[in-house]
Design a protein around this motif. Sequence first.
Motif, PDB file in Angstrom:
ATOM      1  N   PHE A   1       0.828  -1.205   0.000  1.00 56.03           N
ATOM      2  CA  PHE A   1       0.000   0.000   0.000  1.00 56.03           C
ATOM      3  C   PHE A   1       0.865   1.260   0.000  1.00 56.03           C
ATOM      4  CE2 PHE A   1      -3.657  -2.332   2.384  1.00 56.03           C
ATOM      5  CZ  PHE A   1      -4.029  -2.950   1.198  1.00 56.03           C
ATOM      6  N   GLY A   2       1.829   1.299   0.903  1.00 59.67           N
ATOM      7  CA  GLY A   2       2.661   2.495   1.027  1.00 59.67           C
ATOM      8  C   GLY A   2       3.467   2.787  -0.211  1.00 59.67           C
ATOM      9  N   SER A   3       4.130   1.765  -0.754  1.00 62.34           N
ATOM     10  CA  SER A   3       4.966   1.972  -1.944  1.00 62.34           C
ATOM     11  C   SER A   3       4.113   2.317  -3.157  1.00 62.34           C
ATOM     12  CB  SER A   3       5.801   0.716  -2.218  1.00 62.34           C
ATOM     13  OG  SER A   3       4.968  -0.425  -2.405  1.00 62.34           O
ATOM     14  N   THR A   4       2.904   1.754  -3.226  1.00 62.67           N
ATOM     15  CA  THR A   4       1.995   2.070  -4.338  1.00 62.67           C
ATOM     16  C   THR A   4       1.628   3.548  -4.323  1.00 62.67           C
ATOM     17  OG1 THR A   4       1.067  -0.163  -4.415  1.00 62.67           O
ATOM     18  CG2 THR A   4      -0.297   1.621  -5.290  1.00 62.67           C
ATOM     19  N   LEU A   5       1.274   4.072  -3.174  1.00 60.04           N
ATOM     20  CA  LEU A   5       0.896   5.477  -3.076  1.00 60.04           C
ATOM     21  C   LEU A   5       2.085   6.401  -3.294  1.00 60.04           C
ATOM     22  CD1 LEU A   5      -1.519   5.229  -0.004  1.00 60.04           C
ATOM     23  CD2 LEU A   5      -2.145   5.536  -2.400  1.00 60.04           C
ATOM     24  N   ALA A   6       3.242   6.007  -2.797  1.00 62.82           N
ATOM     25  CA  ALA A   6       4.433   6.853  -2.934  1.00 62.82           C
ATOM     26  C   ALA A   6       4.868   6.994  -4.389  1.00 62.82           C
ATOM     27  CB  ALA A   6       5.576   6.279  -2.103  1.00 62.82           C
ATOM     28  N   SER A   7       4.489   6.014  -5.235  1.00 63.81           N
ATOM     29  CA  SER A   7       4.930   6.028  -6.634  1.00 63.81           C
ATOM     30  C   SER A   7       4.061   6.900  -7.533  1.00 63.81           C
ATOM     31  CB  SER A   7       4.939   4.598  -7.176  1.00 63.81           C
ATOM     32  OG  SER A   7       3.619   4.074  -7.255  1.00 63.81           O
ATOM     33  N   ILE A   8       2.966   7.476  -7.002  1.00 69.44           N
ATOM     34  CA  ILE A   8       2.070   8.302  -7.816  1.00 69.44           C
ATOM     35  C   ILE A   8       2.694   9.675  -8.036  1.00 69.44           C
ATOM     36  CG2 ILE A   8      -0.211   9.367  -7.937  1.00 69.44           C
ATOM     37  CD1 ILE A   8      -1.231   7.121  -6.114  1.00 69.44           C
ATOM     38  N   PRO A   9       2.912  10.082  -9.264  1.00 72.57           N
ATOM     39  CA  PRO A   9       3.534  11.392  -9.523  1.00 72.57           C
ATOM     40  C   PRO A   9       2.701  12.541  -8.955  1.00 72.57           C
ATOM     41  CG  PRO A   9       3.528  10.039 -11.512  1.00 72.57           C
ATOM     42  CD  PRO A   9       2.673   9.332 -10.510  1.00 72.57           C
ATOM     43  N   GLY A  10       3.340  13.445  -8.255  1.00 69.92           N
ATOM     44  CA  GLY A  10       2.692  14.647  -7.755  1.00 69.92           C
ATOM     45  C   GLY A  10       1.773  14.442  -6.573  1.00 69.92           C
ATOM     46  N   ILE A  11       1.756  13.239  -5.980  1.00 72.32           N
ATOM     47  CA  ILE A  11       0.803  12.958  -4.912  1.00 72.32           C
ATOM     48  C   ILE A  11       1.024  13.856  -3.706  1.00 72.32           C
ATOM     49  CG2 ILE A  11       2.216  11.113  -3.895  1.00 72.32           C
ATOM     50  CD1 ILE A  11      -1.621  11.154  -4.112  1.00 72.32           C
ATOM     51  N   ASP A  12       2.288  14.164  -3.386  1.00 75.60           N
ATOM     52  CA  ASP A  12       2.558  14.934  -2.172  1.00 75.60           C
ATOM     53  C   ASP A  12       2.188  16.406  -2.306  1.00 75.60           C
ATOM     54  OD1 ASP A  12       3.524  12.803  -0.607  1.00 75.60           O
ATOM     55  OD2 ASP A  12       5.474  12.899  -1.593  1.00 75.60           O
ATOM     56  N   ALA A  13       1.952  16.871  -3.513  1.00 75.21           N
ATOM     57  CA  ALA A  13       1.598  18.283  -3.706  1.00 75.21           C
ATOM     58  C   ALA A  13       0.106  18.538  -3.521  1.00 75.21           C
ATOM     59  CB  ALA A  13       2.028  18.742  -5.101  1.00 75.21           C
ATOM     60  N   LEU A  14      -0.688  17.480  -3.424  1.00 73.23           N
ATOM     61  CA  LEU A  14      -2.143  17.637  -3.293  1.00 73.23           C
ATOM     62  C   LEU A  14      -2.543  17.870  -1.840  1.00 73.23           C
ATOM     63  CD1 LEU A  14      -3.247  14.718  -5.632  1.00 73.23           C
ATOM     64  CD2 LEU A  14      -3.717  17.144  -6.034  1.00 73.23           C
ATOM     65  N   PRO A  15      -3.615  18.619  -1.614  1.00 72.98           N
ATOM     66  CA  PRO A  15      -4.136  18.743  -0.249  1.00 72.98           C
ATOM     67  C   PRO A  15      -4.911  17.481   0.115  1.00 72.98           C
ATOM     68  CG  PRO A  15      -5.530  19.966  -1.743  1.00 72.98           C
ATOM     69  CD  PRO A  15      -4.374  19.463  -2.563  1.00 72.98           C
ATOM     70  N   PRO A  16      -4.866  17.052   1.374  1.00 70.81           N
ATOM     71  CA  PRO A  16      -5.613  15.847   1.756  1.00 70.81           C
ATOM     72  C   PRO A  16      -7.085  16.153   1.999  1.00 70.81           C
ATOM     73  CG  PRO A  16      -4.438  16.706   3.655  1.00 70.81           C
ATOM     74  CD  PRO A  16      -4.063  17.584   2.482  1.00 70.81           C
TER      75      PRO A  16
END
Length: 642
Positions: A75-90
Amino acid sequence: MAADKQNGEQHQQQEQEEDVKWINYPTPELVEDVNFTPIPPPKNPVIRGYALQIGASVICALPPIQTFLYNNTSFGSTLASIPGIDALPPTFYPAVIPSPASFSSSTPTTSSPLPFAAADLRPAPAVDPTTRYWSVGDYHAAYVSGCLTPSAVVEFLLPQVDRSASAHRSTHAVAFVQTRADLARAAAAASTERFRAGKARGVLDGVPVAVKDQVDIRGYGTTMGTARDWCNGGKGGEKGDEGETSWCVRMWEEAGAVVVGKTNMHEIGLDTTNNNPNLGTPRNPFNPNYYTGGSSGGSGYAVATGLVPIALGCDGGGSTRIPAAYCSQFGLKPTHGRVSISPSVSLAYSTSVSGPLAANMTDLEAAWRVMCTPDPGEAVSELFRAPRRPSPSAGEARPKLLGVFRDWVDRADPPVRKLFDAALAHFTTRLGYAVVDVGIPLVPEGQAAHALTILSEVSSVWAAPDRAPVLAPAGRVLVAVGARIPARDFARAQKLRTRLMRHLAALFARHPGLVIVTPTTPNAGCHIAGGEADLRRGVSNGNASVRSMEFTWMANLLGLPGLNVPMGYVEPVGGEGGEVPVGLMGMSEWGKDDELIEWGFDGERFLHDGLEGGRKRPEGWVDVLGLAGEKMRESVSGESQG
């Protein structure tokens, strides 16, 4: 095509006239690249029996193993591999709710259930009497005529649902956790008197209902499928005066419905089979070699067998829709926040809601419109105010658009896909629908985000030292693993939730009135692979759990309404037992539960007019009205002779 365009224009005009403004509505942002790349399923071993008991003890005692098992999910590695994911607001809470500015001073703000009379019921489709389920309209007509009373119905049902009578326990009692005969009799007697006085409260008055043991009812305990009662801090509710009734059930009761018991469920709602070694496992009424589906499996069983026409379910990842699909019933997962379960805290998760299961769409609509009465004590529910009740002809004026994401639907097993294609053909050729090919990005990643989210949220409650040891082995393992989810992974899951909500908002803006359709589950039911041993000791099969939620998870993560309608039947594994039901699911825009219900009525038309062989009833279906009527006539005859 001209008619479709006209329908769309009428719908847009209606929305403009209502001028509903929304709080937290996602900013529409279409993702053009929707390449569907399945994630290889985790290779979790299937553990059962004594191996599960021993394994759970080891896993729960060793945090490094818990961390290893979580990392094995990817789960963690799958989400971390999404481009630009950390720039989005939760987005931590996916409630999209009407703004107070949408309402005038004359908008109803009732704290009492909406009246729902016999005249409000939609005309029922013509159904073969040998496969017909009794509806709330049938109960109401019998009560009005005097040929049957609510008290007579309850007296017939109590021996069927009471699991405390161990010496003469009915085979149906395993679907129930607790029955308060005194409360049921008192409610039925009051309803009987109202009918005698010509003062019935509406079509639900005197109708027997069942409630999943995940919400509170005054006088009842709440086990959550565990071996312990958690009501009132664990003190229980059997003495009659403790606790409060959850708002949605209270609305049913104020409309006159009679609760005959609380239903069995998968322990703490954390799986989709309803395997429960604590309280027993109800088998699928259509084929005893299969599960009812979960976690609202007891409610699915109670409706499928005809014991009650309506039951309450709770849905965090498909837990209302999956048992509805497996048991050939109708099940609604409402817009997040639409239905209040206050003061219960058992559904205080960002993925979970409560909704009705019913034997037909008429009953589901009646149950829904009463239970979603806005709760003035609950901020989100109160803002929905009085739900709009379309007239029977209103459904004909709406856009009839079905969204199909072909790559996603292709994930279904061939027999399920064959039924889906037949249903889609009937909707387009006989019911006036058009199909729109849609794309949705990051679907496999989204399912990982949902699984991570619900597992983390449930573990935040159940990993506590006074709770975890009470759980059965399979539940202890899941809770222990969930407690090891890092905060960064949880945050990324909520960021992906934002991206998906924005994309869906763009789809709904482009295609007003769109209903996205899929099979409810990709598989035809869930076979009890380990037989009696699995039922006695439990089983842990994470691969099957993830598979069963392939289509249902999205409505939960994004807060959208979703509805299961029965779609057909397939041959069972090895040809043993009866045919296994399969469901069709529709998912619509936030707050458009009413429009989704209109689609459900069309789905019911397919079930009766387009499905080869038509709808079926399980072999053990109980003719409550007929048998209760016979018992009442015998009682009256005996009294007259005496």
